[in-house]
Design a protein around this motif. Structure first.
Motif, PDB file in Angstrom:
ATOM      1  N   ALA A   1       0.834  -1.204   0.000  1.00 59.93           N
ATOM      2  CA  ALA A   1       0.000   0.000   0.000  1.00 59.93           C
ATOM      3  C   ALA A   1       0.869   1.255   0.000  1.00 59.93           C
ATOM      4  O   ALA A   1       0.574   2.235  -0.697  1.00 59.93           O
ATOM      5  CB  ALA A   1      -0.928  -0.007   1.211  1.00 59.93           C
ATOM      6  N   ALA A   2       1.968   1.222   0.765  1.00 61.84           N
ATOM      7  CA  ALA A   2       2.884   2.367   0.804  1.00 61.84           C
ATOM      8  C   ALA A   2       3.566   2.577  -0.552  1.00 61.84           C
ATOM      9  O   ALA A   2       3.751   3.708  -1.000  1.00 61.84           O
ATOM     10  CB  ALA A   2       3.928   2.162   1.900  1.00 61.84           C
ATOM     11  N   ARG A   3       3.916   1.470  -1.216  1.00 66.05           N
ATOM     12  CA  ARG A   3       4.574   1.587  -2.521  1.00 66.05           C
ATOM     13  C   ARG A   3       3.632   2.214  -3.549  1.00 66.05           C
ATOM     14  O   ARG A   3       4.021   3.128  -4.296  1.00 66.05           O
ATOM     15  CB  ARG A   3       5.017   0.204  -2.991  1.00 66.05           C
ATOM     16  CG  ARG A   3       5.744   0.201  -4.336  1.00 66.05           C
ATOM     17  CD  ARG A   3       6.098  -1.201  -4.766  1.00 66.05           C
ATOM     18  NE  ARG A   3       4.901  -2.017  -4.983  1.00 66.05           N
ATOM     19  CZ  ARG A   3       4.176  -1.981  -6.098  1.00 66.05           C
ATOM     20  NH1 ARG A   3       4.519  -1.183  -7.089  1.00 66.05           N
ATOM     21  NH2 ARG A   3       3.119  -2.753  -6.226  1.00 66.05           N
ATOM     22  N   VAL A   4       2.390   1.750  -3.587  1.00 67.23           N
ATOM     23  CA  VAL A   4       1.417   2.299  -4.531  1.00 67.23           C
ATOM     24  C   VAL A   4       1.111   3.755  -4.196  1.00 67.23           C
ATOM     25  O   VAL A   4       0.990   4.607  -5.082  1.00 67.23           O
ATOM     26  CB  VAL A   4       0.133   1.443  -4.508  1.00 67.23           C
ATOM     27  CG1 VAL A   4      -1.000   2.137  -5.258  1.00 67.23           C
ATOM     28  CG2 VAL A   4       0.406   0.077  -5.123  1.00 67.23           C
ATOM     29  N   THR A   5       1.001   4.066  -2.908  1.00 64.16           N
ATOM     30  CA  THR A   5       0.719   5.440  -2.497  1.00 64.16           C
ATOM     31  C   THR A   5       1.861   6.363  -2.875  1.00 64.16           C
ATOM     32  O   THR A   5       1.642   7.503  -3.315  1.00 64.16           O
ATOM     33  CB  THR A   5       0.466   5.490  -0.979  1.00 64.16           C
ATOM     34  OG1 THR A   5      -0.634   4.636  -0.665  1.00 64.16           O
ATOM     35  CG2 THR A   5       0.155   6.906  -0.524  1.00 64.16           C
ATOM     36  N   TRP A   6       3.093   5.883  -2.703  1.00 69.16           N
ATOM     37  CA  TRP A   6       4.250   6.697  -3.089  1.00 69.16           C
ATOM     38  C   TRP A   6       4.206   7.023  -4.579  1.00 69.16           C
ATOM     39  O   TRP A   6       4.440   8.169  -4.982  1.00 69.16           O
ATOM     40  CB  TRP A   6       5.534   5.934  -2.751  1.00 69.16           C
ATOM     41  CG  TRP A   6       6.793   6.680  -3.094  1.00 69.16           C
ATOM     42  CD1 TRP A   6       7.474   7.547  -2.295  1.00 69.16           C
ATOM     43  CD2 TRP A   6       7.518   6.628  -4.333  1.00 69.16           C
ATOM     44  NE1 TRP A   6       8.580   8.045  -2.950  1.00 69.16           N
ATOM     45  CE2 TRP A   6       8.630   7.498  -4.210  1.00 69.16           C
ATOM     46  CE3 TRP A   6       7.325   5.945  -5.523  1.00 69.16           C
ATOM     47  CZ2 TRP A   6       9.536   7.693  -5.240  1.00 69.16           C
ATOM     48  CZ3 TRP A   6       8.235   6.138  -6.558  1.00 69.16           C
ATOM     49  CH2 TRP A   6       9.328   6.997  -6.412  1.00 69.16           C
ATOM     50  N   TYR A   7       3.889   6.038  -5.400  1.00 67.19           N
ATOM     51  CA  TYR A   7       3.824   6.258  -6.844  1.00 67.19           C
ATOM     52  C   TYR A   7       2.713   7.253  -7.185  1.00 67.19           C
ATOM     53  O   TYR A   7       2.928   8.215  -7.942  1.00 67.19           O
ATOM     54  CB  TYR A   7       3.575   4.927  -7.556  1.00 67.19           C
ATOM     55  CG  TYR A   7       3.423   5.059  -9.046  1.00 67.19           C
ATOM     56  CD1 TYR A   7       4.537   5.051  -9.885  1.00 67.19           C
ATOM     57  CD2 TYR A   7       2.169   5.193  -9.624  1.00 67.19           C
ATOM     58  CE1 TYR A   7       4.401   5.183 -11.253  1.00 67.19           C
ATOM     59  CE2 TYR A   7       2.015   5.323 -10.998  1.00 67.19           C
ATOM     60  CZ  TYR A   7       3.134   5.310 -11.805  1.00 67.19           C
ATOM     61  OH  TYR A   7       2.997   5.457 -13.164  1.00 67.19           O
ATOM     62  N   ASN A   8       1.517   7.055  -6.623  1.00 67.44           N
ATOM     63  CA  ASN A   8       0.397   7.945  -6.929  1.00 67.44           C
ATOM     64  C   ASN A   8       0.621   9.351  -6.383  1.00 67.44           C
ATOM     65  O   ASN A   8       0.205  10.337  -6.995  1.00 67.44           O
ATOM     66  CB  ASN A   8      -0.897   7.361  -6.356  1.00 67.44           C
ATOM     67  CG  ASN A   8      -1.364   6.146  -7.119  1.00 67.44           C
ATOM     68  OD1 ASN A   8      -1.126   6.025  -8.320  1.00 67.44           O
ATOM     69  ND2 ASN A   8      -2.030   5.227  -6.434  1.00 67.44           N
ATOM     70  N   ALA A   9       1.275   9.433  -5.224  1.00 69.58           N
ATOM     71  CA  ALA A   9       1.554  10.759  -4.650  1.00 69.58           C
ATOM     72  C   ALA A   9       2.493  11.550  -5.551  1.00 69.58           C
ATOM     73  O   ALA A   9       2.313  12.759  -5.741  1.00 69.58           O
ATOM     74  CB  ALA A   9       2.146  10.605  -3.253  1.00 69.58           C
ATOM     75  N   HIS A  10       3.507  10.885  -6.108  1.00 65.10           N
ATOM     76  CA  HIS A  10       4.419  11.582  -7.007  1.00 65.10           C
ATOM     77  C   HIS A  10       3.728  11.980  -8.309  1.00 65.10           C
ATOM     78  O   HIS A  10       4.127  12.944  -8.959  1.00 65.10           O
ATOM     79  CB  HIS A  10       5.624  10.691  -7.318  1.00 65.10           C
ATOM     80  CG  HIS A  10       6.671  10.726  -6.253  1.00 65.10           C
ATOM     81  ND1 HIS A  10       6.456  10.204  -4.995  1.00 65.10           N
ATOM     82  CD2 HIS A  10       7.928  11.243  -6.238  1.00 65.10           C
ATOM     83  CE1 HIS A  10       7.548  10.395  -4.259  1.00 65.10           C
ATOM     84  NE2 HIS A  10       8.442  11.017  -4.971  1.00 65.10           N
TER      85      HIS A  10
END
Length: 308
Positions: free
Chosen positions: A121-130
């Motif tokens: 979830a953190a990995r996907v959130t990091w990508y979407n946040a960027h």
């Protein structure tokens, strides 16, 4: 005769300033709304990803439980038959060795998927946040609020990261001094097999063997709530710093997803993911968030509904 030329200029300038402020305000409001929706999308994607990995782990545990069901006849049938000829001890050992191997697999799934949902979830959130918030540093965490949490009575407080990941009844570890992290709590389903063994000098004596058939998931429902926080930021329209340095306030969004469909006890590895309204988690999470949607407004200290 006095000239009237230029008398409308002040009125036009005042009107122009007023219109500029109105348009700028609309632009800033639109910017805030877009950030709210984008933040909710990031939270939704994180919750879906975390719950998906939970479902993968639960499917693994269900399949392992099916292995236990497959070897169960060795104990329930094999031990009594072997007891007739005095070989029950050997059959018990065969069953126990098979169980130990299965428990090691169970350990890997439990320990691995205790943390994998958060990491993914953190990995996907990091990508979407960027992608949706370029140049900004968002914060995210797994949200949870169990019974007994004193903050749970304050319905306006955002979630905190506190999901328990330690098993109490572990099929792979019996020590009370060292508790491994796990995806879910499992309760053993025990069974007793009665059989006979040779008795000397003659005849047979009754005996029994108690073993763990398989495990069932116990405790509360498994859910994944993902919380994402966006910092304050400058407004697009802000001439002469009229709206201040950080006109767009800090925002918090939460989303709720859960694995459904399978059954660990029955060995049915059919878990899949379903997005849930926060109201479905109202027993454990903020009641106000459950009623009003997924965005927290720190200015008014209330949860706000999100419209897509």
């Amino acid at each position: 005769m006095t000239s009237e030329r230029g008398q409308s200029t002040p009125f036009f300038l005042c009107f122009l300033v007023l219109m500029t402020v109105m348009v700028g305000t609309m632009v800033n409001v639109g910017q805030a709304i877009n950030r709210r929706i984008a933040l909710q999308i990031v939270a939704d994607a994180g919750a879906w990803t975390g719950a998906t990995n939970m479902a993968i782990g639960l499917n693994g545990l269900a399949e392992v439980n099916q292995w236990r069901r497959d070897i169960e006849p060795i104990a329930s049938v094999g031990v009594p038959l072997a007891g007739l000829i005095g070989l029950d001890g050997m059959v018990q050992k065969i069953w126990e060795v098979g169980t130990i191997i299965i428990n090691f697999v169970d350990t890997g799934i439990q320990v691995g998927y205790a943390k994998i949902p958060y990491d993914e979830a953190a990995r996907v959130t990091w990508y979407n946040a960027h992608d949706l918030f370029p140049g900004e540093q968002l914060e995210w965490y797994e949200g949870y609020r169990p019974w007994g949490d004193p903050d749970a009575v304050n319905e306006e407080v955002p979630f905190s990261k506190s999901r328990p990941t330690a098993c109490q009844d572990q099929p792979f570890w019996t020590s009370t001094f060292f508790v491994l992290p796990c995806l879910v709590d499992l309760a053993p389903i025990e069974n007793t097999v009665y059989y006979v063994v040779p008795c000397f000098p003659f005849g047979y004596c009754p005996s029994s063997y108690t073993y763990v058939k398989w495990f069932e998931k116990e405790g509360e429902e498994i859910s994944f709530v993902w919380v994402v926080k966006a910092p304050e930021t400058k407004a697009i329209f802000n001439p002469f710093d009229v709206f201040g340095d950080d006109a767009i306030p800090e925002m918090v969004a939460a989303a709720h997803a859960k694995p459904v469909g399978g059954t660990i006890e029955e060995g049915e590895d059919e878990y899949r993911v379903r997005m849930e309204p926060l109201s479905a988690a109202a027993m454990y999470f903020s009641p106000s968030a459950a009623l009003h949607g997924g965005n927290y407004d720190p200015i008014f200290e209330k949860w706000r509904r999100v419209l897509y």
